[in-house]
Design a protein around this motif. Structure first.
Motif, PDB file in Angstrom:
ATOM      1  N   UNK A  99       6.708  -4.021  -6.290  1.00 39.29           N
ATOM      2  CA  UNK A  99       7.383  -4.829  -7.304  1.00 39.29           C
ATOM      3  C   UNK A  99       6.650  -6.135  -7.592  1.00 39.29           C
ATOM      4  N   UNK A 100       6.148  -6.787  -6.602  1.00 45.17           N
ATOM      5  CA  UNK A 100       5.471  -8.067  -6.853  1.00 45.17           C
ATOM      6  C   UNK A 100       3.981  -8.022  -6.548  1.00 45.17           C
ATOM      7  N   UNK A 101       3.462  -6.804  -6.336  1.00 46.58           N
ATOM      8  CA  UNK A 101       2.031  -6.665  -6.044  1.00 46.58           C
ATOM      9  C   UNK A 101       1.283  -6.232  -7.301  1.00 46.58           C
ATOM     10  N   UNK A 102       0.069  -6.673  -7.401  1.00 46.64           N
ATOM     11  CA  UNK A 102      -0.777  -6.267  -8.535  1.00 46.64           C
ATOM     12  C   UNK A 102      -1.695  -5.138  -8.073  1.00 46.64           C
ATOM     13  N   UNK A 103      -1.434  -3.920  -8.507  1.00 46.45           N
ATOM     14  CA  UNK A 103      -2.288  -2.792  -8.128  1.00 46.45           C
ATOM     15  C   UNK A 103      -3.656  -2.932  -8.792  1.00 46.45           C
ATOM     16  N   UNK A 104      -4.733  -2.767  -8.031  1.00 45.87           N
ATOM     17  CA  UNK A 104      -6.074  -2.941  -8.602  1.00 45.87           C
ATOM     18  C   UNK A 104      -6.313  -2.019  -9.807  1.00 45.87           C
ATOM     19  N   UNK A 105      -6.910  -2.572 -10.832  1.00 49.16           N
ATOM     20  CA  UNK A 105      -7.301  -1.850 -12.050  1.00 49.16           C
ATOM     21  C   UNK A 105      -6.137  -1.209 -12.795  1.00 49.16           C
ATOM     22  N   UNK A 106      -4.917  -1.615 -12.437  1.00 50.95           N
ATOM     23  CA  UNK A 106      -3.747  -1.280 -13.248  1.00 50.95           C
ATOM     24  C   UNK A 106      -3.459  -2.460 -14.184  1.00 50.95           C
TER      25      UNK A 106
ATOM     26  N   UNK B 255     -17.500   7.172 -15.810  1.00 49.71           N
ATOM     27  CA  UNK B 255     -16.918   8.509 -15.730  1.00 49.71           C
ATOM     28  C   UNK B 255     -17.251   9.207 -14.404  1.00 49.71           C
ATOM     29  N   UNK B 256     -18.435   8.981 -13.915  1.00 48.30           N
ATOM     30  CA  UNK B 256     -18.867   9.685 -12.689  1.00 48.30           C
ATOM     31  C   UNK B 256     -18.441   8.977 -11.410  1.00 48.30           C
ATOM     32  N   UNK B 257     -17.810   7.840 -11.552  1.00 49.36           N
ATOM     33  CA  UNK B 257     -17.406   7.120 -10.342  1.00 49.36           C
ATOM     34  C   UNK B 257     -16.064   7.627  -9.824  1.00 49.36           C
ATOM     35  N   UNK B 258     -15.822   7.360  -8.535  1.00 49.31           N
ATOM     36  CA  UNK B 258     -14.510   7.625  -7.954  1.00 49.31           C
ATOM     37  C   UNK B 258     -13.610   6.408  -8.182  1.00 49.31           C
ATOM     38  N   UNK B 259     -12.335   6.641  -8.185  1.00 47.03           N
ATOM     39  CA  UNK B 259     -11.394   5.537  -8.330  1.00 47.03           C
ATOM     40  C   UNK B 259     -11.576   4.491  -7.239  1.00 47.03           C
ATOM     41  N   UNK B 260     -11.838   4.952  -6.025  1.00 47.40           N
ATOM     42  CA  UNK B 260     -11.983   4.021  -4.891  1.00 47.40           C
ATOM     43  C   UNK B 260     -13.184   3.096  -5.073  1.00 47.40           C
ATOM     44  N   UNK B 261     -14.131   3.554  -5.842  1.00 48.34           N
ATOM     45  CA  UNK B 261     -15.354   2.796  -6.096  1.00 48.34           C
ATOM     46  C   UNK B 261     -15.201   1.956  -7.371  1.00 48.34           C
ATOM     47  N   UNK B 262     -14.455   2.484  -8.326  1.00 46.61           N
ATOM     48  CA  UNK B 262     -14.335   1.861  -9.647  1.00 46.61           C
ATOM     49  C   UNK B 262     -13.293   0.740  -9.681  1.00 46.61           C
ATOM     50  N   UNK B 263     -12.248   0.896  -8.869  1.00 50.52           N
ATOM     51  CA  UNK B 263     -11.178  -0.111  -8.903  1.00 50.52           C
ATOM     52  C   UNK B 263     -11.709  -1.509  -8.568  1.00 50.52           C
ATOM     53  N   UNK B 268      -7.632 -14.034  -4.453  1.00 53.10           N
ATOM     54  CA  UNK B 268      -7.277 -15.391  -4.833  1.00 53.10           C
ATOM     55  C   UNK B 268      -8.461 -16.304  -4.545  1.00 53.10           C
ATOM     56  N   UNK B 269      -9.073 -16.806  -5.597  1.00 49.02           N
ATOM     57  CA  UNK B 269     -10.250 -17.657  -5.424  1.00 49.02           C
ATOM     58  C   UNK B 269      -9.867 -19.082  -5.821  1.00 49.02           C
ATOM     59  N   UNK B 270      -9.584 -19.858  -4.796  1.00 48.67           N
ATOM     60  CA  UNK B 270      -9.204 -21.261  -5.032  1.00 48.67           C
ATOM     61  C   UNK B 270      -8.049 -21.365  -6.033  1.00 48.67           C
ATOM     62  N   UNK B 271      -7.055 -20.515  -5.838  1.00 48.09           N
ATOM     63  CA  UNK B 271      -5.865 -20.622  -6.679  1.00 48.09           C
ATOM     64  C   UNK B 271      -5.929 -19.812  -7.959  1.00 48.09           C
ATOM     65  N   UNK B 272      -7.079 -19.227  -8.235  1.00 51.62           N
ATOM     66  CA  UNK B 272      -7.182 -18.410  -9.436  1.00 51.62           C
ATOM     67  C   UNK B 272      -7.343 -16.944  -9.041  1.00 51.62           C
ATOM     68  N   UNK B 273      -6.625 -16.076  -9.716  1.00 55.62           N
ATOM     69  CA  UNK B 273      -6.726 -14.659  -9.403  1.00 55.62           C
ATOM     70  C   UNK B 273      -7.926 -14.069 -10.133  1.00 55.62           C
ATOM     71  N   UNK B 274      -8.854 -13.522  -9.355  1.00 55.41           N
ATOM     72  CA  UNK B 274     -10.072 -12.923  -9.926  1.00 55.41           C
ATOM     73  C   UNK B 274     -10.238 -11.531  -9.339  1.00 55.41           C
ATOM     74  N   UNK B 275     -11.195 -10.792  -9.872  1.00 63.20           N
ATOM     75  CA  UNK B 275     -11.515  -9.497  -9.269  1.00 63.20           C
ATOM     76  C   UNK B 275     -12.907  -9.587  -8.640  1.00 63.20           C
ATOM     77  N   UNK B 276     -13.084  -8.850  -7.557  1.00 60.05           N
ATOM     78  CA  UNK B 276     -14.362  -8.939  -6.821  1.00 60.05           C
ATOM     79  C   UNK B 276     -15.468  -8.182  -7.563  1.00 60.05           C
TER      80      UNK B 276
END
Lengths: 359, 359, 359, 359
Positions: A99-106, B255-263, B268-276
């Motif tokens: 509910x309060x989590x952000x699922x990756x790439x969703x 297209x050829x990637x797996x979800x586990x690799x693509x996600x 939380x980077x210094x208060x800002x939500x980012x993706x790795x």
């Protein structure tokens, strides 16, 4: 403008969330006098339906469409056609843990960032469940196109690294529905199916490509400048969940060709103007030229996977997300009818727009 | 609906043919209070202008823009901004020889099929000249985005088979304007330039790819369902003359990637939500997530070539078409500012749309 | 969405301020193959032009329209038609005295409230000068309607308390242009002219009513629900500067009638279905029934008057406003061609929309 | 474009026929975070519901609305809100006798002319039943406006020849719901009620006028040129079944006034700019000025009457039509909530549009 309407003259407006009471749509602008084969609409929905095979999500939804309006004595009347599919298998509990989590790439985080709130159950509005409404609307568009002799056929041409060589002309499209992958090459389909099962067993997902061809399209569809036929087709495809790329005709490969090689020569074939090659993909200057229109749409691997993933919650705290919901290991088999629906809606719209071209 | 308008709230309507009196546009919905740097608009047009280097068409057009309305004391007033560029070098005679011939892979035939008539001079409305109006409108959108700290930068990443490896992060985008190809890698740019010159010498043409990145974009732009941010970006690109494909983020390769690799994991980077990682290309569920938005657009080889080509005329008779008009051997160097303009218009539109998201 | 576009399929987008460099418009969606009589467009503009008689504003504007695009060899091509009218007599100095004052019942205050800035010269965008662009676009619509045998004719039926009794059937509309008031009853026209001169001498202004009739309109134009033909006509009229009311058919008077008296009986007249009376004003359920469409539009007295008026300035301080600019003592004589233009645009749009009604 | 959508940013798309399975709508663009009082929506529907009093149609419909989507935990989420009202009392048999007859002043003939087919049961799509969907959508708009302190109140000011003198300021609008006529003057209401009963007893019908006032509206709403606030209000009203006229502010009466008398002087009232009179009806140059917005809408007598009427059928043969269906003797009491709904939707839309006015 809020983004839930597609098309200018033949247009659909969809509504509904994954776990709400119903999803549905209004088809506005479908011309009067079209016989509506309700069984066909239902059959199209069955092609998209979860649970149809072992390689798709096992969520159980009958996806029974109800027609509310716009049809009288079996024909369209020109009035808007309201339709709804009630959600039968809405296990809201499945989703309380995220509910309060952000699922990756969703879309969890982006929906939260945009609206400050979201229906977190099953992805809410961002769920691919929304595409059922598109398929229902697209089925009406297909019936309309049929009266023009226009047909839209899509198929799976790639799953992960397994790519079908050649073009749509090298396969027998009547075989697409003969296997659960919807790849018309039976040998390749078997390989793809095995591969998808392996990936699913690993709790993982994989991407794919859907190819499509539109036959019987008359010359003259499409508008100059911004609403080019392929631009509208591209938008239609890119609007489908998980779609990451679109190309038509020679596409990205055409980049390396010379003009002298890429140009499609015109010739007069028994009184009809045709091209000897078709790198243009049936569209020139944004307008159909009467040849086959073909294109490809890339779909990323589904974001829902079983292994635990690092993420953050609404408070910005580090959390672990685990995939508990039912999901597809690969989206393309079920994407085939959606691609067809969106292409059919696009072409139907341009047929109506074309009617204003001349005095 | 006739296709010459782009955008919902920040919108442009363009007009004009290659050899008519003027091309131009109306920008409607540009918010009031924006300082308009007219020299910047002109400078953007100079980046698209013919004759700017040896590797582009030598047609001579000053492309001087005139502002008709909507600006008062140096600022936008909220009223529509009318602009025009008068056509200076309209050699209509150049085109009389193709008045009734359909040039291969041009829009001659499809325009004729649609409207039963066409301005055949220089391609008329289908000429890439129309994109000058887009660049003028896009320059205003860029000025608007600047006030948000958003920047759109495009560059040439492929010409024919010559492809720049890696991503936008591997090059120094400040160098894009340092060479006529607009490829930020100087070594590759030199190779591309030589290649384009060879192709031109052969009277031929070649395709290419333009890559782009949008930085500084806040999370929350884009709409669910049909008007996803990347769907609108894709349509914007595909609406540019000669564009055959669009992909964003991981695109077709994903297209050829797996979800586990693509996600893309959130953190939380210094208060800002980012993706790795950023396989999502800065857009999830159709809505920006605050990371860089990047995409690629494929352009086919220009259809105008020097060698004679077999074709037909309006009467359906076999004819030979020879390339006499001035033309580009490769479209991508001049496409760079057009890609930026269309992307800027798309983002500007979604910034305004986003303002209605919450109570 | 910024409000400067009218119509869905036959649409105009206008731009320009009273004292800017030019006003103009883009007509998008005008079907291909329409012969364009440029002299007719200019003649329509002459009917709206200032300085045409003693009872209108003496501002001097030639209102010479320039065609930029969309017309080739005397016919429309289906491409957008750009047009501009350069402002010749822009005495900006006339307006410096009201730069920060809000003139009573003008748009000065509301524009300031909306945008925080405004082009105060001559009312800027809110000036009736914008309607010249409408007349130019409407002239094209009229030419299009002519090919259908549809004609739109308006006339002045009331000036102040002087009201022409009866309906459009009681007057000879061929006489409308025979006097400067544009009232087809010569006796009443003379009275109205005298009255307007008196009012002008007093430095004052007065309102009026424009009546209109559309003949030759086929049955079937208009959409159900929101885009009813009369609703779009009403919006078209109410969008004209100074318009305060609209009624069609029996209008406000029909309120006191009984249904048994108001209903229009159908009958078969030589194979054509007609109604014996026409309280419906040619529109039933929002859709034309083939009978004459007639309506009335009320115009308030012009806000610019000579006597000093109490008001406030941007700082909220009490100020006195004096009418120095050239202005019309009564707007209706010049409103006649504007009413016709907007009605023609509305009907032209619905003709194109109607083409999508049936399979 | 097919006419079943209203609004640009806060928009509704309605569907449904009088005797189909359900009517309903999609509200798209309602901002996220709005608490939805479902009981209020239902209460608004009750105000429009048939059978609510002796002077309206006795058709029995519970008009129970079902919410399908877009609301989560009592609040809007920004996703489209699907709603439906199932038709309970659909006596299709009532209408078989008019299946091929054109009822005078109904939409039977025009629908047939447009689409070549129609759902003849109860008028199908042209039935006033469609307005229930508007009221449901308008209720959400009212909730949105409430958060801005804006209120829309309508009332019956005329029935047949019985006209309430004075303006909205002369009556106590809190009394509107105290009588079945919805006229806030109890004495006049009683007269109107008696009159309606007499008319009904005669099997006849009569028209009326609904007046409305919008209070609390900030300055700055509305667009220049075509989408003036009053033009959109006018279209909204004229789109309601049976509406024949619209006027705002001084309206048709203002025509006879002089500018010196009609102009509304500005003054500074405790720091707020107001006008001393309000002939402008709260709108100047198409944009709200912060004063009360008031307008009037004229409704014709209902077309369904009991006495036999001469008409024709689809074959063009002379026939007699007799009124058997249940109907309203006078439409205005039930039109009050519809007028309010459409006005609320219009203002809500312009509030969202206004958000794009400034950088």
């Amino acid at each position: 403008m809020a983004g839930n309407t597609f098309g200018q003259l033949f247009r659909i407006t969809t509504f509904g969330e994954s776990h709400g009471r119903a999803i549905g749509l209004v088809v506005d602008g479908c011309p009067a006098g079209l016989p509506v084969d309700e069984a066909f609409v239902q059959a199209e929905l069955a092609r998209r339906r979860p649970g149809q095979s072992k390689i798709v999500t096992q969520r159980k939804e009958a996806d029974q469409v109800e027609f509310f309006s716009g049809i009288f004595e079996g024909q369209t009347t020109g009035s808007p056609i309201g339709m709804a599919i009630f959600n039968a298998d809405a296990r809201s509990k499945d989703y309380s843990h995220i509910a309060d989590k952000f699922r990756p790439s969703h879309a969890d985080y982006t929906y939260h960032a945009k609206w400050g709130t979201r229906d977190y159950r099953g992805g809410g509005r961002s769920s691919a469940r929304e595409t059922a409404a598109r398929v229902a609307g697209g089925a009406l568009a297909k019936l309309f196109l049929k009266s023009y002799g226009i047909e839209v056929r899509a198929y799976v041409s790639q799953v992960g690294h397994l790519s079908l060589p050649g073009s749509y002309q090298d396969v027998d499209l009547s075989k697409t529905e003969d296997n659960p992958v919807r790849c018309p090459d039976m040998g390749m389909a078997a390989k793809m199916e095995r591969f998808i099962k392996e990936v699913r067993k690993a709790g993982d997902t994989v991407g794919g490509v859907v190819s499509a061809v539109i036959t019987g399209c008359p010359a003259g569809l499409g508008e100059p400048a911004f609403d080019k036929l392929h631009a509208d087709l591209g938008k239609a495809m890119l609007s489908i969940n998980a779609c990451k790329g679109f190309e038509y005709g020679s596409g990205f490969e055409g980049v390396s060709m010379r003009g002298s090689e890429h140009n499609d020569a015109f010739q007069n074939q028994d009184g009809q103007i045709v091209t000897t090659t078709n790198h243009s993909g049936g569209i020139q200057g944004g307008i159909s030229n009467g040849m086959d229109i073909y294109f490809r749409a890339a779909f990323k691997p589904v974001a829902t996977i079983v292994p635990p993933q690092a993420s953050v919650n609404e408070a910005g705290e580090a959390v672990t997300v685990e995939g508990k919901g039912r999901h597809d290991p690969c989206v393309v088999p079920r994407a085939v009818p959606i691609v067809e629906a969106m292409a059919a809606l696009t072409v139907a719209d341009h047929i109506l727009r074309q009617r204003s071209a001349r005095v």
